[in-house]
Scaffold this active site. Structure first.
Site, PDB file in Angstrom:
ATOM      1  N   THR A 139       0.680  -1.283  -0.121  1.00 38.75           N
ATOM      2  CA  THR A 139      -0.053  -0.068   0.066  1.00 38.75           C
ATOM      3  C   THR A 139       0.927   1.344  -0.059  1.00 38.75           C
ATOM      4  O   THR A 139       2.017   1.318   0.417  1.00 38.75           O
ATOM      5  CB  THR A 139      -0.834   0.008   1.395  1.00 38.75           C
ATOM      6  N   ASP A 140       0.283   2.224  -0.296  1.00 40.60           N
ATOM      7  CA  ASP A 140       0.980   3.691  -0.356  1.00 40.60           C
ATOM      8  C   ASP A 140       1.189   4.153   0.951  1.00 40.60           C
ATOM      9  O   ASP A 140       1.848   4.942   1.375  1.00 40.60           O
ATOM     10  CB  ASP A 140       0.347   4.794  -1.086  1.00 40.60           C
ATOM     11  N   GLU A 141       0.438   3.554   2.037  1.00 40.43           N
ATOM     12  CA  GLU A 141       0.231   3.949   3.289  1.00 40.43           C
ATOM     13  C   GLU A 141       1.518   3.940   4.141  1.00 40.43           C
ATOM     14  O   GLU A 141       1.945   4.614   5.070  1.00 40.43           O
ATOM     15  CB  GLU A 141      -0.866   3.392   4.113  1.00 40.43           C
ATOM     16  N   TYR A 152      -1.801  -0.594  11.096  1.00 39.51           N
ATOM     17  CA  TYR A 152      -1.918  -1.154   9.665  1.00 39.51           C
ATOM     18  C   TYR A 152      -0.743  -0.740   8.880  1.00 39.51           C
ATOM     19  O   TYR A 152       0.060  -2.050   8.434  1.00 39.51           O
ATOM     20  CB  TYR A 152      -3.223  -0.809   9.023  1.00 39.51           C
ATOM     21  N   LYS A 170       2.237  -3.267   7.310  1.00 39.91           N
ATOM     22  CA  LYS A 170       2.374  -3.517   5.839  1.00 39.91           C
ATOM     23  C   LYS A 170       4.032  -3.078   5.707  1.00 39.91           C
ATOM     24  O   LYS A 170       4.683  -3.689   4.738  1.00 39.91           O
ATOM     25  CB  LYS A 170       1.555  -2.855   5.167  1.00 39.91           C
TER      26      LYS A 170
HETATM   27  P1  NAD Z   1      -9.719  -7.012   2.200  1.00 40.98           P
HETATM   28  O1  NAD Z   1      -9.902  -7.041   3.703  1.00 40.98           O
HETATM   29  O2  NAD Z   1     -10.869  -6.947   1.220  1.00 40.98           O
HETATM   30  O3  NAD Z   1      -9.296  -8.697   1.843  1.00 40.98           O
HETATM   31  C1  NAD Z   1      -8.426  -9.323   2.548  1.00 40.98           C
HETATM   32  C2  NAD Z   1      -8.344 -10.927   2.403  1.00 40.98           C
HETATM   33  O4  NAD Z   1      -7.467 -11.599   3.116  1.00 40.98           O
HETATM   34  C3  NAD Z   1     -10.020 -11.512   2.976  1.00 40.98           C
HETATM   35  O5  NAD Z   1     -10.331 -12.389   1.786  1.00 40.98           O
HETATM   36  C4  NAD Z   1      -9.228 -12.261   4.117  1.00 40.98           C
HETATM   37  O6  NAD Z   1     -10.128 -13.283   4.237  1.00 40.98           O
HETATM   38  C5  NAD Z   1      -8.139 -12.702   3.867  1.00 40.98           C
HETATM   39  N1  NAD Z   1      -7.298 -12.881   5.220  1.00 40.98           N
HETATM   40  C6  NAD Z   1      -7.079 -12.076   6.005  1.00 40.98           C
HETATM   41  N2  NAD Z   1      -6.477 -12.627   6.972  1.00 40.98           N
HETATM   42  C7  NAD Z   1      -5.990 -13.815   6.405  1.00 40.98           C
HETATM   43  C8  NAD Z   1      -5.237 -15.040   6.964  1.00 40.98           C
HETATM   44  N3  NAD Z   1      -4.585 -14.975   7.950  1.00 40.98           N
HETATM   45  N4  NAD Z   1      -4.971 -16.089   6.139  1.00 40.98           N
HETATM   46  C9  NAD Z   1      -5.510 -16.057   4.880  1.00 40.98           C
HETATM   47  N5  NAD Z   1      -6.312 -15.224   4.475  1.00 40.98           N
HETATM   48  C10 NAD Z   1      -6.649 -14.066   5.077  1.00 40.98           C
HETATM   49  O7  NAD Z   1      -8.436  -6.287   1.442  1.00 40.98           O
HETATM   50  P2  NAD Z   1      -8.273  -5.786   0.229  1.00 40.98           P
HETATM   51  O8  NAD Z   1      -8.692  -4.199   0.233  1.00 40.98           O
HETATM   52  O9  NAD Z   1      -8.661  -6.393  -0.830  1.00 40.98           O
HETATM   53  O10 NAD Z   1      -6.715  -5.650   0.158  1.00 40.98           O
HETATM   54  C11 NAD Z   1      -5.830  -6.701  -0.313  1.00 40.98           C
HETATM   55  C12 NAD Z   1      -4.403  -6.426  -0.429  1.00 40.98           C
HETATM   56  O11 NAD Z   1      -4.052  -5.302  -1.074  1.00 40.98           O
HETATM   57  C13 NAD Z   1      -3.959  -6.240   1.038  1.00 40.98           C
HETATM   58  O12 NAD Z   1      -2.727  -6.622   1.355  1.00 40.98           O
HETATM   59  C14 NAD Z   1      -3.646  -4.468   1.087  1.00 40.98           C
HETATM   60  O13 NAD Z   1      -2.913  -4.218   2.186  1.00 40.98           O
HETATM   61  C15 NAD Z   1      -3.397  -4.378  -0.199  1.00 40.98           C
HETATM   62  N6  NAD Z   1      -3.812  -2.672  -0.617  1.00 40.98           N
HETATM   63  C16 NAD Z   1      -5.254  -2.497  -0.571  1.00 40.98           C
HETATM   64  C17 NAD Z   1      -5.710  -1.155  -0.933  1.00 40.98           C
HETATM   65  C18 NAD Z   1      -7.344  -0.854  -0.884  1.00 40.98           C
HETATM   66  O14 NAD Z   1      -7.502   0.257  -1.290  1.00 40.98           O
HETATM   67  N7  NAD Z   1      -8.020  -1.777  -0.516  1.00 40.98           N
HETATM   68  C19 NAD Z   1      -4.727  -0.301  -1.593  1.00 40.98           C
HETATM   69  C20 NAD Z   1      -3.485  -0.689  -1.508  1.00 40.98           C
HETATM   70  C21 NAD Z   1      -3.057  -2.015  -1.338  1.00 40.98           C
HETATM   71  O1  DAU Z   2      -4.185   3.874   0.570  1.00 41.05           O
HETATM   72  C1  DAU Z   2      -4.288   2.662   0.292  1.00 41.05           C
HETATM   73  C2  DAU Z   2      -5.073   2.132   1.420  1.00 41.05           C
HETATM   74  O2  DAU Z   2      -6.426   2.752   1.382  1.00 41.05           O
HETATM   75  C3  DAU Z   2      -5.105   0.815   1.707  1.00 41.05           C
HETATM   76  O3  DAU Z   2      -4.130   0.296   2.067  1.00 41.05           O
HETATM   77  C4  DAU Z   2      -6.151   0.316   2.853  1.00 41.05           C
HETATM   78  O4  DAU Z   2      -6.195  -0.938   2.948  1.00 41.05           O
HETATM   79  C5  DAU Z   2      -7.599   0.928   2.409  1.00 41.05           C
HETATM   80  O5  DAU Z   2      -8.434   0.513   3.492  1.00 41.05           O
HETATM   81  C6  DAU Z   2      -7.375   2.266   2.501  1.00 41.05           C
HETATM   82  O6  DAU Z   2      -7.276   2.967   3.506  1.00 41.05           O
HETATM   83  P1  DAU Z   2      -7.877   4.289   4.034  1.00 41.05           P
HETATM   84  O7  DAU Z   2      -7.696   4.481   5.296  1.00 41.05           O
HETATM   85  O8  DAU Z   2      -7.554   5.589   2.976  1.00 41.05           O
HETATM   86  O9  DAU Z   2      -9.330   4.168   3.608  1.00 41.05           O
HETATM   87  P2  DAU Z   2     -10.796   4.219   4.019  1.00 41.05           P
HETATM   88  O10 DAU Z   2     -11.857   3.921   3.032  1.00 41.05           O
HETATM   89  O11 DAU Z   2     -10.931   3.767   5.509  1.00 41.05           O
HETATM   90  O12 DAU Z   2     -10.800   5.754   4.365  1.00 41.05           O
HETATM   91  C7  DAU Z   2     -10.865   6.727   3.411  1.00 41.05           C
HETATM   92  C8  DAU Z   2     -11.003   8.194   3.863  1.00 41.05           C
HETATM   93  O13 DAU Z   2     -12.123   8.411   4.376  1.00 41.05           O
HETATM   94  C9  DAU Z   2      -9.880   8.535   5.086  1.00 41.05           C
HETATM   95  O14 DAU Z   2      -9.202   9.835   4.635  1.00 41.05           O
HETATM   96  C10 DAU Z   2     -10.757   8.262   6.262  1.00 41.05           C
HETATM   97  C11 DAU Z   2     -12.000   8.734   5.572  1.00 41.05           C
HETATM   98  N1  DAU Z   2     -13.458   8.103   6.347  1.00 41.05           N
HETATM   99  C12 DAU Z   2     -13.378   6.742   6.347  1.00 41.05           C
HETATM  100  C13 DAU Z   2     -14.364   6.373   6.776  1.00 41.05           C
HETATM  101  C14 DAU Z   2     -14.408   4.580   7.197  1.00 41.05           C
HETATM  102  C15 DAU Z   2     -14.449   8.893   6.815  1.00 41.05           C
HETATM  103  O15 DAU Z   2     -14.188  10.082   7.010  1.00 41.05           O
HETATM  104  N2  DAU Z   2     -15.420   8.358   7.359  1.00 41.05           N
HETATM  105  C16 DAU Z   2     -15.461   6.904   7.530  1.00 41.05           C
HETATM  106  O16 DAU Z   2     -16.602   6.307   8.048  1.00 41.05           O
END
Ligand code: NAD
Ligand code: DAU
Length: 354
Positions: A135-137, A160, A164
């Site tokens: 992730t970019d975080e 988190y 990562k």
């Molecule tokens: P998600 O939470 O939707 O899915 C995570 C999946 O991992 C689920 O299917 C869960 O059952 C599985 N999982 C969790 N713990 C596990 C374990 N111990 N063993 C096996 N499986 C397990 O997550 P996502 O948003 O799809 O993100 C997927 C990947 O991409 C993550 O590594 C996250 O850090 C990265 N990522 C997410 C975003 C985003 O915006 N969502 C952005 C950049 C990177």
């Molecule tokens: O940048 C990549 C990341 O983006 C991934 O690595 C994470 O897995 C993914 O969850 C996401 O993280 P964020 O914290 O940016 O996403 P989230 O959707 O939780 O929140 C987006 C923005 O909205 C953030 O500034 C917090 C704000 N927010 C979020 C929620 C859930 C609110 O204001 N209210 C809310 O209820």
């Protein structure tokens, strides 16, 4: 029995991004055997893969990557040549209320996969690849200017992102120390179908539909760079096949939005789709206590990926957001399925005392 040109293990394939990646590979590479290893936590849902679950080149394996014995057993039995590792605890708010789960899955889980890959590949790296999705975080928070590049120093600021970052360092260390053929990517915020409604966009779609308050953290001034999930899946395909070993690629939408501006856009779109009066949905906006340690701004420079592998986001945000809203409105049963049970307790803990 059919023989496959490659066995590819995808972890976390029942989650949001993972399900799009699994679907992409199952459809595009019928000569690969795609193994989806997932624990099925609250975020994992096999409904996300209903349309491909009968494909002959697809198998689901329910397993926990924290369970070292099980991970080694599966690697010894199935002998994948490629790994794309997405399984993770992924929600920042949950990492604030319960950090330990993030340490186990994101760090211990990753090292178990690295050790198992090393054991079965036995230093014969030909045709092997371990691709870690991050992730970019991990880069921390930007001020009003600048972009994260692959050379930006790590500065994770939530449990988190710290977990990562730690897993990224381990993957790089295994490459440098043992020669493991690893590649990494760090992506910005994804949105699209099948995202669990704890994340901003699907949570707000669901709340608007149900006339519930829209909890905006702080002043809604934080900025995120949004990418449609299928564009991420395409980038993962390119990096898996053509990315240079040992390298990291940043992936981003070049699509920055202040939260409040995005929310207003979403409210207007929902008014239109639900046949409500313009301005009705935005009345639900409720400013609540800010997220602890809330990163101000993320924005990605993806020029390396664009230059080296010819990738670019394919959708404008307006198009992607409309597809997403329409998908959620057409898939109420999915939404109701994932928001029943434990989700209610999470929602009460997270929002009702804010
Ligand atoms: P998600 O939470 O939707 O899915 C995570 C999946 O991992 C689920 O299917 C869960 O059952 C599985 N999982 C969790 N713990 C596990 C374990 N111990 N063993 C096996 N499986 C397990 O997550 P996502 O948003 O799809 O993100 C997927 C990947 O991409 C993550 O590594 C996250 O850090 C990265 N990522 C997410 C975003 C985003 O915006 N969502 C952005 C950049 C990177
Ligand atoms: O940048 C990549 C990341 O983006 C991934 O690595 C994470 O897995 C993914 O969850 C996401 O993280 P964020 O914290 O940016 O996403 P989230 O959707 O939780 O929140 C987006 C923005 O909205 C953030 O500034 C917090 C704000 N927010 C979020 C929620 C859930 C609110 O204001 N209210 C809310 O209820």
């Amino acid at each position: 029995m059919k023989s496959y040109s490659k066995t590819l293990l995808i972890t976390g394939g029942a989650g949001f991004i993972g399900s799009h990646v699994v679907r992409h590979f199952v459809r595009l590479y019928p000569d690969y055997l795609i193994l989806n290893l997932d624990k099925l936590t609250y975020a994992g849902n096999l409904e996300n893969l209903r349309d491909i679950e009968q494909a002959t080149n697809y198998r689901f394996l329910r397993a926990d990557i924290v369970d070292e014995t099980e991970v080694f057993r599966l690697f010894r039995e199935l002998r994948p040549e490629g790994v794309i590792h997405l399984a993770a605890e992924s929600h920042v708010d949950r990492s604030i209320s319960n950090p330990n789960a993030f340490i186990f899955t994101n760090i211990v889980g990753t090292i178990n996969l690295l050790n198992a890959a090393r054991e079965i590949w036995k230093d014969d790296w030909e045709g092997k690849r371990f691709y870690h999705i991050s992730t970019d975080e991990v880069y921390g928070s930007l001020g009003e200017e600048g972009l994260f590049t692959e050379r930006t120093a790590y500065d994770p600021r939530s449990p988190y992102s710290a977990s990562k970052a730690s897993s990224d360092h381990l993957v790089r260390a295994y490459h440098h120390t043992f020669g493991l053929p690893a590649v990494l990517s760090n992506c910005s915020n994804n949105y699209g179908p099948y995202q669990f409604p704890e994340k901003l966009i699907p949570l707000f779609i669901n709340n608007i539909r149900n006339n519930k308050p829209l909890p905006v953290y702080g002043k809604g001034e934080n900025v995120r760079d949004w990418l449609y999930v299928e564009d991420h899946a395409r980038a993962i395909d390119l990096i898996f096949h053509q990315g240079r070993i040992g390298e990291t690629y940043n992936i981003g939408g070049n699509n920055e939005w202040q939260n409040i501006a995005l929310i207003l856009k979403l409210c207007a779109l929902m008014d239109d789709r639900l046949g409500r009066k313009a301005g009705d949905s935005e009345k639900l906006i409720t400013y609540v206590k800010d997220r602890a340690g809330h990163d101000l701004r993320y924005a990605i420079d993806s020029s390396k990926l664009q230059r080296e592998l010819g990738w670019a986001p394919s959708l404008q945000f307006e198009e992607g957001l409309a597809l997403t809203v329409d998908w959620y409105l057409a898939n109420q049963a999915w939404l109701e399925g994932v928001t029943s049970g434990d989700y209610q307790h999470y929602y009460e803990r997270q929002y009702l005392q804010r």
